[in-house]
Design an enzyme around this catalytic site. Sequence first.
Site, short mmCIF file in Angstrom:
data_model
loop_
_atom_site.label_atom_id
_atom_site.label_comp_id
_atom_site.label_asym_id
_atom_site.label_seq_id
_atom_site.Cartn_x
_atom_site.Cartn_y
_atom_site.Cartn_z
N HIS A 95 -0.04 -11.98 1.27
CA HIS A 95 -1.04 -11.15 0.59
C HIS A 95 -1.60 -11.83 -0.65
CE1 HIS A 95 -2.05 -6.62 -0.21
NE2 HIS A 95 -3.07 -7.40 -0.40
N TYR B 191 0.85 -1.19 0.00
CA TYR B 191 0.00 0.00 0.00
C TYR B 191 0.89 1.24 0.00
CZ TYR B 191 -3.70 -3.27 1.50
OH TYR B 191 -4.58 -4.32 1.59
#
Length: 323
Positions: free
Chosen positions: A130, A63
Amino acid sequence: MAASTAVRRIKLGSQGHEVSAQGLGCMGMSSAYGPPKPDPDMIKLIHHAVGSGVTFLDTSDIYGPHTNEILLGKALKGGVRQKVELATKFGVSLADGKNEIRGDPAYLRAACEASLKRLDVDCIDLYYQHRIDTRVPVEVTIGELKKLVEEGKIKYIGLSEASASTIRRAHAVHPITAVQLEWSLWSRDVEAEIVPTCRELGIGIVAYSPLGRGFFSVGSKLLENLPKDDFRQNLPRFQPENLAHNTNPRHHQGDDVCPIPGTTKMENFNQNIRALSVKLTPEEMAELKSIASADNVKGGRYHSSISTWETSDTPPLSSWEAA
Protein backbone atom coordinates in the site's frame (compact mmCIF):
# COMPACT_ATOMS: atom_id res chain seq x y z
CA MET A 1 -28.49 -9.97 -8.38
CA ALA A 2 -28.91 -8.01 -11.62
CA ALA A 3 -28.25 -9.68 -14.91
CA SER A 4 -24.69 -9.12 -16.09
CA THR A 5 -24.22 -6.34 -18.61
CA ALA A 6 -21.55 -6.00 -21.26
CA VAL A 7 -18.75 -4.57 -19.14
CA ARG A 8 -15.64 -5.30 -21.15
CA ARG A 9 -12.69 -7.13 -19.68
CA ILE A 10 -9.07 -5.97 -19.81
CA LYS A 11 -5.70 -7.55 -19.18
CA LEU A 12 -4.03 -6.04 -16.14
CA GLY A 13 -0.31 -6.42 -16.56
CA SER A 14 1.50 -9.14 -18.48
CA GLN A 15 0.98 -12.16 -16.23
CA GLY A 16 -2.56 -13.03 -17.35
CA HIS A 17 -4.64 -11.20 -14.74
CA GLU A 18 -7.98 -10.23 -16.29
CA VAL A 19 -10.35 -7.78 -14.61
CA SER A 20 -13.43 -5.72 -15.41
CA ALA A 21 -12.58 -2.47 -17.20
CA GLN A 22 -13.88 -0.56 -14.20
CA GLY A 23 -13.43 -1.63 -10.60
CA LEU A 24 -15.12 -0.73 -7.34
CA GLY A 25 -13.16 1.05 -4.62
CA CYS A 26 -14.63 -0.05 -1.30
CA MET A 27 -12.78 2.19 1.19
CA GLY A 28 -15.58 4.71 1.67
CA MET A 29 -17.98 2.00 2.73
CA SER A 30 -16.12 1.60 6.00
CA SER A 31 -13.83 4.59 6.59
CA ALA A 32 -12.41 7.97 5.59
CA TYR A 33 -15.56 9.41 4.00
CA GLY A 34 -17.64 9.91 7.12
CA PRO A 35 -19.08 7.20 9.38
CA PRO A 36 -19.22 3.55 8.24
CA LYS A 37 -22.25 2.66 6.15
CA PRO A 38 -24.60 -0.21 7.16
CA ASP A 39 -23.22 -3.59 6.13
CA PRO A 40 -26.48 -4.83 4.54
CA ASP A 41 -26.64 -1.78 2.27
CA MET A 42 -23.00 -2.12 1.23
CA ILE A 43 -23.31 -5.85 0.61
CA LYS A 44 -26.32 -5.14 -1.60
CA LEU A 45 -24.24 -2.55 -3.51
CA ILE A 46 -21.33 -4.96 -3.94
CA HIS A 47 -23.66 -7.67 -5.22
CA HIS A 48 -25.24 -5.17 -7.62
CA ALA A 49 -21.78 -4.22 -8.91
CA VAL A 50 -20.77 -7.84 -9.48
CA GLY A 51 -24.09 -8.59 -11.16
CA SER A 52 -23.55 -5.57 -13.41
CA GLY A 53 -20.16 -6.86 -14.54
CA VAL A 54 -17.92 -4.77 -12.26
CA THR A 55 -16.02 -7.61 -10.63
CA PHE A 56 -12.68 -6.00 -9.65
CA LEU A 57 -13.04 -5.16 -5.94
CA ASP A 58 -10.47 -3.05 -4.11
CA THR A 59 -9.89 -2.92 -0.35
CA SER A 60 -7.05 -2.71 2.21
CA ASP A 61 -6.35 -3.92 5.71
CA ILE A 62 -6.07 -0.30 6.89
CA TYR A 63 -9.60 0.62 5.77
CA GLY A 64 -11.52 0.72 9.01
CA PRO A 65 -8.97 -0.51 10.03
CA HIS A 66 -9.84 -4.12 9.17
CA THR A 67 -13.61 -3.63 8.94
CA ASN A 68 -13.67 -3.16 5.17
CA GLU A 69 -12.01 -6.52 4.60
CA ILE A 70 -14.52 -8.12 7.00
CA LEU A 71 -17.34 -6.49 5.02
CA LEU A 72 -16.02 -7.90 1.75
CA GLY A 73 -15.65 -11.29 3.37
CA LYS A 74 -19.37 -11.24 4.14
CA ALA A 75 -20.23 -10.01 0.64
CA LEU A 76 -18.24 -12.80 -1.04
CA LYS A 77 -20.26 -15.60 0.51
CA GLY A 78 -22.67 -17.74 -1.49
CA GLY A 79 -20.57 -18.25 -4.60
CA VAL A 80 -19.73 -14.57 -5.17
CA ARG A 81 -16.02 -15.16 -4.54
CA GLN A 82 -15.68 -17.16 -7.76
CA LYS A 83 -17.03 -14.22 -9.77
CA VAL A 84 -14.65 -11.49 -8.58
CA GLU A 85 -11.06 -10.34 -8.80
CA LEU A 86 -10.15 -9.45 -5.22
CA ALA A 87 -7.45 -6.91 -4.41
CA THR A 88 -6.27 -5.87 -0.98
CA LYS A 89 -3.20 -4.19 0.47
CA PHE A 90 -0.73 -4.26 3.33
CA GLY A 91 1.92 -1.84 4.53
CA VAL A 92 0.22 0.69 6.79
CA SER A 93 0.33 -0.49 10.39
CA LEU A 94 -1.72 1.22 13.08
CA ALA A 95 0.38 1.18 16.24
CA ASP A 96 -0.31 3.28 19.35
CA GLY A 97 -2.82 5.34 17.41
CA LYS A 98 -0.31 6.27 14.70
CA ASN A 99 0.22 4.93 11.20
CA GLU A 100 3.57 3.27 10.55
CA ILE A 101 4.74 2.15 7.10
CA ARG A 102 6.14 -1.37 7.19
CA GLY A 103 7.48 -3.63 4.46
CA ASP A 104 9.62 -6.08 6.43
CA PRO A 105 9.05 -9.77 5.66
CA ALA A 106 7.72 -10.79 9.07
CA TYR A 107 5.16 -7.98 9.07
CA LEU A 108 3.90 -8.50 5.52
CA ARG A 109 3.52 -12.26 6.03
CA ALA A 110 1.50 -11.71 9.22
CA ALA A 111 -0.56 -9.03 7.43
CA CYS A 112 -1.34 -11.40 4.57
CA GLU A 113 -2.45 -14.17 6.91
CA ALA A 114 -4.69 -11.73 8.79
CA SER A 115 -6.25 -10.44 5.55
CA LEU A 116 -6.94 -13.98 4.34
CA LYS A 117 -8.73 -14.67 7.60
CA ARG A 118 -10.81 -11.47 7.57
CA LEU A 119 -11.74 -11.93 3.92
CA ASP A 120 -12.37 -15.62 4.60
CA VAL A 121 -10.61 -16.69 1.39
CA ASP A 122 -7.77 -19.09 0.56
CA CYS A 123 -6.03 -16.77 -1.87
CA ILE A 124 -5.87 -13.04 -2.66
CA ASP A 125 -5.91 -12.30 -6.39
CA LEU A 126 -3.88 -9.06 -6.28
CA TYR A 127 -1.89 -8.08 -3.21
CA TYR A 128 -0.48 -4.56 -3.13
CA GLN A 129 2.18 -2.96 -1.00
CA HIS A 130 0.00 0.00 0.00
CA ARG A 131 2.86 2.35 0.85
CA ILE A 132 6.60 1.83 0.45
CA ASP A 133 8.69 1.31 3.57
CA THR A 134 11.76 3.44 2.85
CA ARG A 135 13.76 1.60 5.54
CA VAL A 136 13.54 -1.76 3.76
CA PRO A 137 15.00 -2.40 0.30
CA VAL A 138 12.10 -3.08 -2.03
CA GLU A 139 13.86 -6.26 -3.18
CA VAL A 140 13.43 -7.70 0.33
CA THR A 141 9.71 -6.93 0.41
CA ILE A 142 9.07 -8.30 -3.07
CA GLY A 143 11.17 -11.36 -2.31
CA GLU A 144 8.80 -12.27 0.53
CA LEU A 145 5.76 -11.54 -1.64
CA LYS A 146 7.23 -13.87 -4.26
CA LYS A 147 7.26 -16.62 -1.61
CA LEU A 148 3.56 -15.96 -0.92
CA VAL A 149 2.87 -16.40 -4.64
CA GLU A 150 4.75 -19.69 -4.63
CA GLU A 151 2.76 -20.80 -1.57
CA GLY A 152 -0.53 -20.04 -3.33
CA LYS A 153 -1.62 -17.38 -0.83
CA ILE A 154 -1.59 -14.60 -3.43
CA LYS A 155 -1.73 -14.74 -7.23
CA TYR A 156 -0.33 -11.38 -8.33
CA ILE A 157 1.81 -8.62 -6.80
CA GLY A 158 1.05 -4.91 -6.95
CA LEU A 159 2.54 -1.65 -5.71
CA SER A 160 0.80 1.56 -4.69
CA GLU A 161 2.33 5.04 -4.67
CA ALA A 162 5.74 3.78 -5.83
CA SER A 163 8.36 5.80 -7.70
CA ALA A 164 9.61 4.75 -11.13
CA SER A 165 12.92 3.52 -9.71
CA THR A 166 11.14 1.52 -7.00
CA ILE A 167 8.88 -0.05 -9.63
CA ARG A 168 11.88 -1.07 -11.74
CA ARG A 169 13.73 -2.61 -8.81
CA ALA A 170 10.64 -4.49 -7.67
CA HIS A 171 9.84 -5.79 -11.16
CA ALA A 172 13.37 -7.20 -11.46
CA VAL A 173 12.68 -9.51 -8.48
CA HIS A 174 9.19 -10.66 -9.52
CA PRO A 175 6.83 -9.37 -12.22
CA ILE A 176 4.62 -6.58 -10.91
CA THR A 177 1.09 -6.94 -12.25
CA ALA A 178 -0.30 -3.51 -11.36
CA VAL A 179 0.65 -0.16 -9.90
CA GLN A 180 -2.10 1.71 -8.14
CA LEU A 181 -1.83 5.47 -8.30
CA GLU A 182 -3.96 8.57 -8.07
CA TRP A 183 -4.71 9.68 -11.62
CA SER A 184 -7.29 12.13 -12.78
CA LEU A 185 -7.42 15.47 -14.52
CA TRP A 186 -6.16 17.20 -11.40
CA SER A 187 -3.57 14.54 -10.50
CA ARG A 188 -1.37 14.22 -13.57
CA ASP A 189 2.17 14.23 -12.14
CA VAL A 190 2.41 10.47 -12.69
CA GLU A 191 2.24 10.99 -16.46
CA ALA A 192 5.82 12.24 -16.63
CA GLU A 193 7.67 9.11 -15.51
CA ILE A 194 5.58 6.54 -13.64
CA VAL A 195 2.97 5.80 -16.31
CA PRO A 196 5.61 5.45 -19.09
CA THR A 197 7.65 3.14 -16.83
CA CYS A 198 4.64 0.91 -16.22
CA ARG A 199 3.87 0.74 -19.92
CA GLU A 200 7.48 -0.03 -20.81
CA LEU A 201 7.52 -2.93 -18.34
CA GLY A 202 4.04 -4.23 -19.19
CA ILE A 203 2.57 -3.33 -15.81
CA GLY A 204 -1.13 -2.51 -15.53
CA ILE A 205 -2.33 0.76 -14.02
CA VAL A 206 -5.12 1.04 -11.47
CA ALA A 207 -6.28 4.61 -11.06
CA TYR A 208 -7.79 5.55 -7.71
CA SER A 209 -9.79 8.73 -7.11
CA PRO A 210 -10.46 9.08 -10.88
CA LEU A 211 -13.27 11.53 -10.05
CA GLY A 212 -11.11 13.71 -7.84
CA ARG A 213 -12.50 12.22 -4.61
CA GLY A 214 -16.00 13.13 -5.73
CA PHE A 215 -15.26 16.69 -6.81
CA PHE A 216 -15.61 15.98 -10.53
CA SER A 217 -19.08 14.55 -10.08
CA VAL A 218 -20.45 17.16 -7.65
CA GLY A 219 -18.24 20.22 -7.97
CA SER A 220 -17.54 22.76 -5.24
CA LYS A 221 -20.83 21.93 -3.52
CA LEU A 222 -19.31 18.63 -2.42
CA LEU A 223 -17.99 20.07 0.82
CA GLU A 224 -21.35 21.44 1.85
CA ASN A 225 -22.63 17.96 2.72
CA LEU A 226 -19.47 16.23 3.97
CA PRO A 227 -19.51 14.89 7.55
CA LYS A 228 -17.08 16.52 9.94
CA ASP A 229 -15.01 13.34 10.15
CA ASP A 230 -14.63 13.04 6.35
CA PHE A 231 -10.90 13.27 5.69
CA ARG A 232 -11.46 15.35 2.56
CA GLN A 233 -12.28 18.26 4.84
CA ASN A 234 -8.54 18.61 5.47
CA LEU A 235 -7.06 17.87 2.06
CA PRO A 236 -5.27 20.87 0.49
CA ARG A 237 -7.31 20.88 -2.73
CA PHE A 238 -10.55 21.16 -0.79
CA GLN A 239 -9.54 24.23 1.21
CA PRO A 240 -11.47 27.43 0.41
CA GLU A 241 -8.43 29.18 -1.02
CA ASN A 242 -7.98 26.36 -3.58
CA LEU A 243 -11.45 24.90 -4.09
CA ALA A 244 -12.99 27.70 -6.12
CA HIS A 245 -10.03 27.66 -8.49
CA ASN A 246 -10.01 23.97 -9.35
CA THR A 247 -11.89 22.52 -12.32
CA ASN A 248 -14.10 19.47 -12.86
CA PRO A 249 -13.70 17.53 -16.10
CA ARG A 250 -13.00 13.77 -16.45
CA HIS A 251 -10.93 11.64 -18.83
CA HIS A 252 -9.97 8.19 -20.08
CA GLN A 253 -6.37 7.12 -20.55
CA GLY A 254 -6.20 3.75 -22.30
CA ASP A 255 -7.08 0.07 -22.19
CA ASP A 256 -4.26 -0.75 -19.75
CA VAL A 257 -5.85 1.48 -17.11
CA CYS A 258 -8.57 0.34 -14.73
CA PRO A 259 -10.22 3.14 -12.74
CA ILE A 260 -11.68 2.16 -9.37
CA PRO A 261 -14.17 4.89 -8.44
CA GLY A 262 -15.57 4.33 -4.98
CA THR A 263 -19.15 4.93 -3.97
CA THR A 264 -21.65 4.00 -1.28
CA LYS A 265 -24.73 4.85 -3.35
CA MET A 266 -26.42 2.70 -5.95
CA GLU A 267 -27.31 5.65 -8.20
CA ASN A 268 -23.69 6.85 -8.24
CA PHE A 269 -22.48 3.38 -9.14
CA ASN A 270 -24.92 3.24 -12.04
CA GLN A 271 -23.65 6.59 -13.30
CA ASN A 272 -20.04 5.44 -13.01
CA ILE A 273 -20.66 2.28 -15.01
CA ARG A 274 -22.45 4.24 -17.73
CA ALA A 275 -19.25 6.23 -18.20
CA LEU A 276 -17.72 3.13 -19.80
CA SER A 277 -19.80 3.81 -22.91
CA VAL A 278 -18.58 7.41 -23.26
CA LYS A 279 -16.03 7.86 -26.03
CA LEU A 280 -14.16 11.15 -26.21
CA THR A 281 -12.73 12.44 -29.48
CA PRO A 282 -9.04 13.35 -29.69
CA GLU A 283 -10.09 17.00 -29.83
CA GLU A 284 -12.15 16.66 -26.64
CA MET A 285 -9.26 14.92 -24.89
CA ALA A 286 -6.88 17.68 -25.92
CA GLU A 287 -9.26 20.33 -24.64
CA LEU A 288 -9.70 18.59 -21.28
CA LYS A 289 -5.96 18.18 -20.86
CA SER A 290 -5.36 21.84 -21.64
CA ILE A 291 -7.91 22.85 -19.02
CA ALA A 292 -6.38 20.54 -16.45
CA SER A 293 -2.74 21.51 -16.76
CA ALA A 294 -0.64 21.50 -13.62
CA ASP A 295 -0.84 25.30 -13.41
CA ASN A 296 -4.64 25.14 -13.22
CA VAL A 297 -4.78 22.99 -10.06
CA LYS A 298 -4.06 24.45 -6.64
CA GLY A 299 -3.19 22.39 -3.60
CA GLY A 300 -1.38 19.09 -3.15
CA ARG A 301 -2.98 15.64 -3.20
CA TYR A 302 -2.12 15.05 0.45
CA HIS A 303 -0.43 16.87 3.29
CA SER A 304 3.35 16.67 3.16
CA SER A 305 3.40 14.27 6.12
CA ILE A 306 1.70 11.49 4.10
CA SER A 307 3.90 9.11 2.11
CA THR A 308 3.47 9.13 -1.69
CA TRP A 309 5.43 7.94 -4.71
CA GLU A 310 7.60 11.04 -4.51
CA THR A 311 9.15 9.82 -1.27
CA SER A 312 9.13 6.06 -1.90
CA ASP A 313 12.73 5.24 -2.81
CA THR A 314 14.27 2.53 -0.65
CA PRO A 315 17.88 1.83 0.38
CA PRO A 316 20.00 -0.54 -1.74
CA LEU A 317 19.76 -4.25 -1.09
CA SER A 318 23.41 -4.32 -0.03
CA SER A 319 22.61 -2.20 3.03
CA TRP A 320 20.12 -4.82 4.25
CA GLU A 321 22.45 -7.74 3.59
CA ALA A 322 25.26 -6.01 5.46
CA ALA A 323 23.11 -5.28 8.52
